[in-house]
Write a protein that holds these residues in place. Structure first.
Motif, mmCIF file in Angstrom:
data_model
loop_
_atom_site.group_PDB
_atom_site.id
_atom_site.type_symbol
_atom_site.label_atom_id
_atom_site.label_comp_id
_atom_site.label_asym_id
_atom_site.label_seq_id
_atom_site.Cartn_x
_atom_site.Cartn_y
_atom_site.Cartn_z
ATOM 1 N N SER A 96 -26.677 -0.172 -8.642
ATOM 2 C CA SER A 96 -25.603 -0.057 -9.716
ATOM 3 C C SER A 96 -24.698 -1.206 -9.664
ATOM 4 C CB SER A 96 -25.271 1.288 -10.022
ATOM 5 O OG SER A 96 -23.919 1.631 -9.168
ATOM 6 N N GLU A 97 -24.432 -2.144 -8.000
ATOM 7 C CA GLU A 97 -23.445 -2.621 -7.725
ATOM 8 C C GLU A 97 -23.198 -3.921 -8.818
ATOM 9 O OE1 GLU A 97 -21.388 -5.483 -4.966
ATOM 10 O OE2 GLU A 97 -23.916 -4.666 -4.622
ATOM 11 N N PRO A 98 -24.809 -4.326 -9.144
ATOM 12 C CA PRO A 98 -24.008 -5.785 -9.597
ATOM 13 C C PRO A 98 -23.671 -5.317 -11.201
ATOM 14 C CG PRO A 98 -25.832 -5.615 -9.100
ATOM 15 C CD PRO A 98 -25.458 -4.636 -8.340
ATOM 16 N N PHE A 99 -24.384 -4.541 -11.652
ATOM 17 C CA PHE A 99 -23.999 -4.131 -12.973
ATOM 18 C C PHE A 99 -22.498 -3.669 -12.961
ATOM 19 C CE2 PHE A 99 -28.570 -3.925 -11.751
ATOM 20 C CZ PHE A 99 -29.155 -4.382 -13.746
ATOM 21 N N LEU A 100 -22.679 -2.925 -12.040
ATOM 22 C CA LEU A 100 -20.919 -2.546 -12.529
ATOM 23 C C LEU A 100 -18.972 -2.916 -11.761
ATOM 24 C CD1 LEU A 100 -21.360 1.096 -11.585
ATOM 25 C CD2 LEU A 100 -21.758 0.249 -13.710
ATOM 26 N N VAL A 101 -19.549 -3.334 -10.868
ATOM 27 C CA VAL A 101 -18.754 -4.333 -10.708
ATOM 28 C C VAL A 101 -17.367 -5.165 -11.065
ATOM 29 C CG1 VAL A 101 -17.605 -5.986 -8.571
ATOM 30 C CG2 VAL A 101 -18.785 -4.041 -7.642
ATOM 31 N N PRO A 102 -17.984 -6.498 -12.357
ATOM 32 C CA PRO A 102 -18.131 -6.953 -13.373
ATOM 33 C C PRO A 102 -16.946 -6.444 -14.527
ATOM 34 C CG PRO A 102 -19.793 -7.653 -13.052
ATOM 35 C CD PRO A 102 -20.351 -6.129 -12.652
ATOM 36 N N VAL A 103 -17.091 -4.900 -14.533
ATOM 37 C CA VAL A 103 -16.291 -3.315 -15.350
ATOM 38 C C VAL A 103 -15.182 -3.208 -14.724
ATOM 39 C CG1 VAL A 103 -18.736 -3.235 -16.307
ATOM 40 C CG2 VAL A 103 -17.704 -1.713 -15.175
ATOM 41 N N LEU A 104 -15.203 -3.204 -13.591
ATOM 42 C CA LEU A 104 -13.946 -2.887 -12.753
ATOM 43 C C LEU A 104 -13.031 -3.945 -13.541
ATOM 44 C CD1 LEU A 104 -13.071 -1.368 -10.417
ATOM 45 C CD2 LEU A 104 -12.925 -3.841 -8.847
ATOM 46 N N PRO A 105 -11.994 -4.572 -13.489
ATOM 47 C CA PRO A 105 -11.496 -5.411 -13.914
ATOM 48 C C PRO A 105 -10.833 -4.184 -16.091
ATOM 49 C CG PRO A 105 -12.164 -7.025 -14.130
ATOM 50 C CD PRO A 105 -13.056 -6.378 -13.679
ATOM 51 N N MET A 106 -11.735 -3.861 -16.611
ATOM 52 C CA MET A 106 -11.542 -3.505 -17.091
ATOM 53 C C MET A 106 -11.300 -1.812 -16.791
ATOM 54 S SD MET A 106 -14.504 -1.786 -20.128
ATOM 55 C CE MET A 106 -14.807 -0.934 -19.043
ATOM 56 N N VAL A 107 -11.912 -0.918 -15.929
ATOM 57 C CA VAL A 107 -11.798 0.067 -15.587
ATOM 58 C C VAL A 107 -9.877 0.460 -14.825
ATOM 59 C CG1 VAL A 107 -11.946 2.274 -13.426
ATOM 60 C CG2 VAL A 107 -14.009 0.678 -15.108
ATOM 61 N N LEU A 108 -9.673 -0.482 -13.918
ATOM 62 C CA LEU A 108 -8.042 -0.958 -14.118
ATOM 63 C C LEU A 108 -6.769 -0.922 -14.427
ATOM 64 C CD1 LEU A 108 -8.872 -2.979 -10.346
ATOM 65 C CD2 LEU A 108 -8.145 -0.433 -10.507
ATOM 66 N N ASP A 109 -7.743 -1.263 -15.858
ATOM 67 C CA ASP A 109 -6.379 -1.744 -17.320
ATOM 68 C C ASP A 109 -6.447 -0.272 -17.654
ATOM 69 O OD1 ASP A 109 -5.962 -4.703 -16.960
ATOM 70 O OD2 ASP A 109 -7.467 -4.925 -18.467
ATOM 71 N N LEU A 110 -7.314 0.565 -17.633
ATOM 72 C CA LEU A 110 -7.874 1.645 -18.159
ATOM 73 C C LEU A 110 -7.232 2.884 -17.122
ATOM 74 C CD1 LEU A 110 -10.929 2.545 -20.198
ATOM 75 C CD2 LEU A 110 -8.499 1.871 -20.832
ATOM 76 N N TYR A 111 -6.163 2.117 -15.969
ATOM 77 C CA TYR A 111 -4.895 3.477 -15.197
ATOM 78 C C TYR A 111 -3.637 3.542 -15.857
ATOM 79 C CZ TYR A 111 -7.132 3.150 -10.515
ATOM 80 O OH TYR A 111 -8.854 3.592 -9.131
ATOM 81 N N ALA A 112 -3.371 2.212 -16.868
ATOM 82 C CA ALA A 112 -2.353 2.636 -17.858
ATOM 83 C C ALA A 112 -2.300 2.867 -19.033
ATOM 84 C CB ALA A 112 -1.739 1.499 -18.154
ATOM 85 N N ASP A 113 -3.550 3.730 -19.680
ATOM 86 C CA ASP A 113 -3.700 4.130 -20.678
ATOM 87 C C ASP A 113 -2.957 5.039 -20.822
ATOM 88 O OD1 ASP A 113 -6.692 4.717 -22.483
ATOM 89 O OD2 ASP A 113 -5.544 6.723 -22.043
ATOM 90 N N LYS A 114 -2.710 5.538 -22.174
ATOM 91 C CA LYS A 114 -1.795 6.555 -21.955
ATOM 92 C C LYS A 114 -2.350 8.219 -22.707
ATOM 93 C CE LYS A 114 0.092 3.638 -25.954
ATOM 94 N NZ LYS A 114 0.873 3.422 -27.383
ATOM 95 N N GLY A 115 -3.265 8.064 -22.464
ATOM 96 C CA GLY A 115 -4.273 9.976 -22.426
ATOM 97 C C GLY A 115 -4.264 9.984 -20.664
ATOM 98 N N PRO A 116 -3.669 10.796 -19.845
ATOM 99 C CA PRO A 116 -3.640 11.201 -18.407
ATOM 100 C C PRO A 116 -4.997 11.186 -18.093
ATOM 101 C CG PRO A 116 -1.798 12.492 -19.529
ATOM 102 C CD PRO A 116 -2.949 11.894 -20.553
ATOM 103 N N VAL A 117 -5.778 11.519 -19.353
ATOM 104 C CA VAL A 117 -7.214 12.189 -19.202
ATOM 105 C C VAL A 117 -8.328 11.041 -18.790
ATOM 106 C CG1 VAL A 117 -7.242 14.769 -19.620
ATOM 107 C CG2 VAL A 117 -8.041 12.671 -21.384
#
Length: 290
Positions: A96-117
């Motif tokens: 799954s790595e070549p499919f998922l690494v490109p979405v890592l920047p988006m995932v990191l941005d969501l560390y700052a989401d307003k919702g704790p969950v």
């Protein structure tokens, strides 16, 4: 069965597979609990693994997950998409790595989401993505981490998350991270003085994790050029930390490095600015040796 009949049967089967995957995908944003969402996501990932990863694109799985993960109107949709991404990594594994690494920047941005969950789901998804990467992929992911640590406009939660992942990467890919230390150290060092205490604290932890590797690398290097302010600004904080390592081997190497370093600092003003920070560590080692 005739060839036309076999073709029709295969087409029907493929249509059913897509329909089932689409249904599972929709359920991720409507599942009443995180646990149920995770169960659906894992079933979806297992089906993808069985039917072929090509469905990640042909069935619009990844684009839909990315879209839902950035759905500003629904925290449930964002959490569900992240749980789905995490399940893809954990169930499918390295393919799954070549499919998922490109979405890592988006995932990191969501560390700052307003919702704790959502924040928690983002952290688990990021760790899962990093976990499927082979060591050889470290040079590909480092620029992503650097951008999220020092990029303009990044929220402090994203910076902390990227620093944590960088620290974990040094364990998973020690050789690749060792080679990249000249790039890594300045990025982490800049965060030590971050106005947000959480960022500075995580930068310190990340730096400390790398101290032994840095000292080993420096001790194997022969310095021939004079040392000036910019180089000292990077080296001295590392050496100060190295003096606090428990390993007598690291402390001994650090003492030798300091001795060699002092011989290469020709400007008294630069020596006076940086080198006194090393004295407490040296004096402590002298007292122990005595």
């Amino acid at each position: 069965m005739s060839s036309s009949g076999a073709t029709a049967s295969a087409s029907t089967s493929s249509t059913n597979d897509v329909s089932e995957l689409t249904e599972m995908l929709g359920q991720l944003s409507t599942a009443p609990t995180s646990e149920e969402c995770d169960a659906i996501a894992r079933d979806m990932a297992a089906k993808l693994l069985k039917d072929g990863l090509i469905h990640l694109k042909t069935s619009n799985i990844l684009p839909t997950l990315e879209s839902e993960a950035t759905n500003k109107k629904s925290g449930l949709a964002r959490e569900g998409a992240l749980i789905g991404i995490c399940a893809l990594a954990e169930v499918i594994g390295q393919p799954s790595e070549p499919f998922l690494v490109p979405v890592l920047p988006m995932v990191l941005d969501l560390y700052a989401d307003k919702g704790p969950v959502v924040q928690d789901a983002a952290a688990r998804a990021a760790v899962a993505i990093m976990g499927v990467m082979p060591s050889q992929s470290a040079p590909l992911v480092l620029p992503i981490l650097f951008h999220n640590i020092s990029g303009s406009g990044k929220k402090w939660q994203t910076k902390v998350g990227a620093l944590q992942l960088l620290s974990d990467l040094s364990n998973a890919s020690p050789i690749q991270v060792g080679i990249a230390l000249p790039e890594i150290i300045p990025v982490v060092k800049d965060c030590l003085l971050d106005t947000k205490s959480e960022v500075a604290a995580q930068a310190s932890k990340t730096m400390l994790r790398k101290v032994p590797a840095v000292i080993e690398k420096i001790s194997a290097t022969t310095f021939v050029a004079d040392m000036h302010g910019p180089a000292l600004a990077i080296m001295v904080p590392l050496l100060v930390r190295a003096f606090n390592e428990r390993s007598a081997h690291i402390q001994r190497q650090t003492t030798i490095i300091v001795d060699n370093l002092c011989k290469l600092v020709k400007d008294p003003a630069e020596a006076g600015q940086f080198l006194p920070d090393l004295l407490p560590g040296l004096e402590r080692i002298i007292d122990v040796a005595a």
